[in-house]
Motif scaffolding. Sequence first.
Motif, PDB file in Angstrom:
ATOM      1  N   ARG A  53       0.483  89.216  34.668  1.00 10.37           N
ATOM      2  CA  ARG A  53       1.281  89.111  33.452  1.00 10.37           C
ATOM      3  C   ARG A  53       2.495  88.230  33.699  1.00 10.37           C
ATOM      4  O   ARG A  53       3.010  88.154  34.818  1.00 10.37           O
ATOM      5  N   VAL A  54       2.934  87.583  32.645  1.00 11.24           N
ATOM      6  CA  VAL A  54       4.123  86.737  32.702  1.00 11.24           C
ATOM      7  C   VAL A  54       5.344  87.641  32.715  1.00 11.24           C
ATOM      8  O   VAL A  54       5.478  88.530  31.873  1.00 11.24           O
ATOM      9  N   ILE A  55       6.232  87.422  33.684  1.00 10.05           N
ATOM     10  CA  ILE A  55       7.437  88.252  33.755  1.00 10.05           C
ATOM     11  C   ILE A  55       8.700  87.481  33.363  1.00 10.05           C
ATOM     12  O   ILE A  55       9.718  88.083  33.068  1.00 10.05           O
ATOM     13  N   LYS A  56       8.609  86.162  33.346  1.00 10.11           N
ATOM     14  CA  LYS A  56       9.795  85.379  32.993  1.00 10.11           C
ATOM     15  C   LYS A  56       9.378  83.980  32.556  1.00 10.11           C
ATOM     16  O   LYS A  56       8.532  83.362  33.183  1.00 10.11           O
ATOM     17  N   ARG A  57       9.969  83.495  31.478  1.00 14.62           N
ATOM     18  CA  ARG A  57       9.774  82.118  31.013  1.00 14.62           C
ATOM     19  C   ARG A  57      11.133  81.433  30.973  1.00 14.62           C
ATOM     20  O   ARG A  57      12.054  81.929  30.343  1.00 14.62           O
ATOM     21  N   VAL A  58      11.227  80.309  31.642  1.00 10.00           N
ATOM     22  CA  VAL A  58      12.468  79.534  31.630  1.00 10.00           C
ATOM     23  C   VAL A  58      12.140  78.200  30.955  1.00 10.00           C
ATOM     24  O   VAL A  58      11.407  77.384  31.519  1.00 10.00           O
ATOM     25  N   PRO A  59      12.629  77.972  29.731  1.00 11.52           N
ATOM     26  CA  PRO A  59      12.297  76.740  29.029  1.00 11.52           C
ATOM     27  C   PRO A  59      12.989  75.524  29.646  1.00 11.52           C
ATOM     28  O   PRO A  59      14.031  75.655  30.302  1.00 11.52           O
ATOM     29  N   ALA A  60      12.399  74.378  29.422  1.00 10.35           N
ATOM     30  CA  ALA A  60      13.034  73.130  29.864  1.00 10.35           C
ATOM     31  C   ALA A  60      14.309  72.926  29.057  1.00 10.35           C
ATOM     32  O   ALA A  60      14.425  73.393  27.926  1.00 10.35           O
ATOM     33  N   GLU A  61      15.267  72.256  29.656  1.00 13.52           N
ATOM     34  CA  GLU A  61      16.517  71.988  28.952  1.00 13.52           C
ATOM     35  C   GLU A  61      17.005  70.583  29.283  1.00 13.52           C
ATOM     36  O   GLU A  61      16.617  69.993  30.281  1.00 13.52           O
ATOM     37  N   TYR A  62      17.828  70.076  28.409  1.00 12.33           N
ATOM     38  CA  TYR A  62      18.437  68.772  28.608  1.00 12.33           C
ATOM     39  C   TYR A  62      19.936  68.974  28.830  1.00 12.33           C
ATOM     40  O   TYR A  62      20.573  69.709  28.089  1.00 12.33           O
ATOM     41  N   VAL A  63      20.457  68.357  29.861  1.00 15.86           N
ATOM     42  CA  VAL A  63      21.884  68.440  30.140  1.00 15.86           C
ATOM     43  C   VAL A  63      22.483  67.044  30.073  1.00 15.86           C
ATOM     44  O   VAL A  63      21.839  66.053  30.401  1.00 15.86           O
ATOM     45  N   THR A  64      23.710  66.973  29.603  1.00 19.72           N
ATOM     46  CA  THR A  64      24.432  65.711  29.542  1.00 19.72           C
ATOM     47  C   THR A  64      25.355  65.640  30.740  1.00 19.72           C
ATOM     48  O   THR A  64      26.126  66.561  30.990  1.00 19.72           O
ATOM     49  N   GLU A  65      25.234  64.554  31.498  1.00 16.71           N
ATOM     50  CA  GLU A  65      26.054  64.387  32.692  1.00 16.71           C
ATOM     51  C   GLU A  65      26.912  63.137  32.554  1.00 16.71           C
ATOM     52  O   GLU A  65      26.470  62.126  32.026  1.00 16.71           O
ATOM     53  N   GLN A  66      28.123  63.251  33.067  1.00 15.90           N
ATOM     54  CA  GLN A  66      29.034  62.104  33.061  1.00 15.90           C
ATOM     55  C   GLN A  66      28.819  61.307  34.341  1.00 15.90           C
ATOM     56  O   GLN A  66      28.760  61.854  35.423  1.00 15.90           O
ATOM     57  N   ILE A  67      28.717  60.006  34.182  1.00 12.14           N
ATOM     58  CA  ILE A  67      28.623  59.094  35.316  1.00 12.14           C
ATOM     59  C   ILE A  67      29.775  58.116  35.196  1.00 12.14           C
ATOM     60  O   ILE A  67      30.038  57.580  34.132  1.00 12.14           O
ATOM     61  N   GLY A  68      30.433  57.883  36.287  1.00 14.35           N
ATOM     62  CA  GLY A  68      31.554  56.940  36.272  1.00 14.35           C
ATOM     63  C   GLY A  68      32.841  57.636  35.907  1.00 14.35           C
ATOM     64  O   GLY A  68      32.969  58.846  35.963  1.00 14.35           O
ATOM     65  N   GLY A  69      33.809  56.834  35.562  1.00 18.35           N
ATOM     66  CA  GLY A  69      35.139  57.348  35.284  1.00 18.35           C
ATOM     67  C   GLY A  69      36.012  57.146  36.509  1.00 18.35           C
ATOM     68  O   GLY A  69      35.538  56.819  37.588  1.00 18.35           O
ATOM     69  N   GLY A  70      37.301  57.285  36.353  1.00 23.05           N
ATOM     70  CA  GLY A  70      38.214  57.065  37.464  1.00 23.05           C
ATOM     71  C   GLY A  70      38.426  55.577  37.692  1.00 23.05           C
ATOM     72  O   GLY A  70      38.289  54.756  36.793  1.00 23.05           O
ATOM     73  N   VAL A  71      38.781  55.218  38.930  1.00 22.49           N
ATOM     74  CA  VAL A  71      38.998  53.817  39.281  1.00 22.49           C
ATOM     75  C   VAL A  71      38.206  53.494  40.534  1.00 22.49           C
ATOM     76  O   VAL A  71      37.919  54.361  41.352  1.00 22.49           O
ATOM     77  N   ILE A  72      37.831  52.228  40.671  1.00 19.74           N
ATOM     78  CA  ILE A  72      37.023  51.801  41.803  1.00 19.74           C
ATOM     79  C   ILE A  72      37.493  50.431  42.277  1.00 19.74           C
ATOM     80  O   ILE A  72      37.945  49.606  41.485  1.00 19.74           O
ATOM     81  N   CYS A  73      37.423  50.203  43.565  1.00 20.31           N
ATOM     82  CA  CYS A  73      37.817  48.919  44.140  1.00 20.31           C
ATOM     83  C   CYS A  73      36.634  47.958  44.072  1.00 20.31           C
ATOM     84  O   CYS A  73      35.561  48.264  44.581  1.00 20.31           O
ATOM     85  N   PRO A  74      36.798  46.779  43.478  1.00 25.69           N
ATOM     86  CA  PRO A  74      35.691  45.844  43.372  1.00 25.69           C
ATOM     87  C   PRO A  74      35.316  45.212  44.713  1.00 25.69           C
ATOM     88  O   PRO A  74      34.206  44.719  44.877  1.00 25.69           O
TER      89      PRO A  74
END
Length: 116
Positions: free
Chosen positions: A3-24
């Motif tokens: 028997r199925v004891i647990k279902r975990v649905p797929a999910e979409y998460v939003t992630e931040q990339i970048g930001g701050g300062v960087i040396c070229p």
Amino acid sequence: MSRVIKRVPAEYVTEQIGGGVICPKCGAGNWKRTTPEKCPICGTMEVPDPVRYIKRRIPGYVEVRCDCGETVICDGFTNTCDRCGKDYNWNGTLLAPRSQWGEETGETEGDIILGV
């Protein structure tokens, strides 16, 4: 009966990339600051790194309690119980014994294992 004891649905998460300062020049960055300064490593003026957002999919899974008592995590096409060897599909449904696989199509067990 399994028997199925647990279902975990797929999910979409939003992630931040970048930001701050960087040396070229050397690529060093400081993600906590947002105002450019001189790079402490090479002395070049830092530049702001633009903030970008991406959506990433985290796949779901199903946990099944096998007849033998073992918990099987069904997160792929075929999932096998480590204790008794029974196979389940991605949805947690018990599959027919491997000896019966390919019976309708004329495949042999060797064809299935080799993926031919």
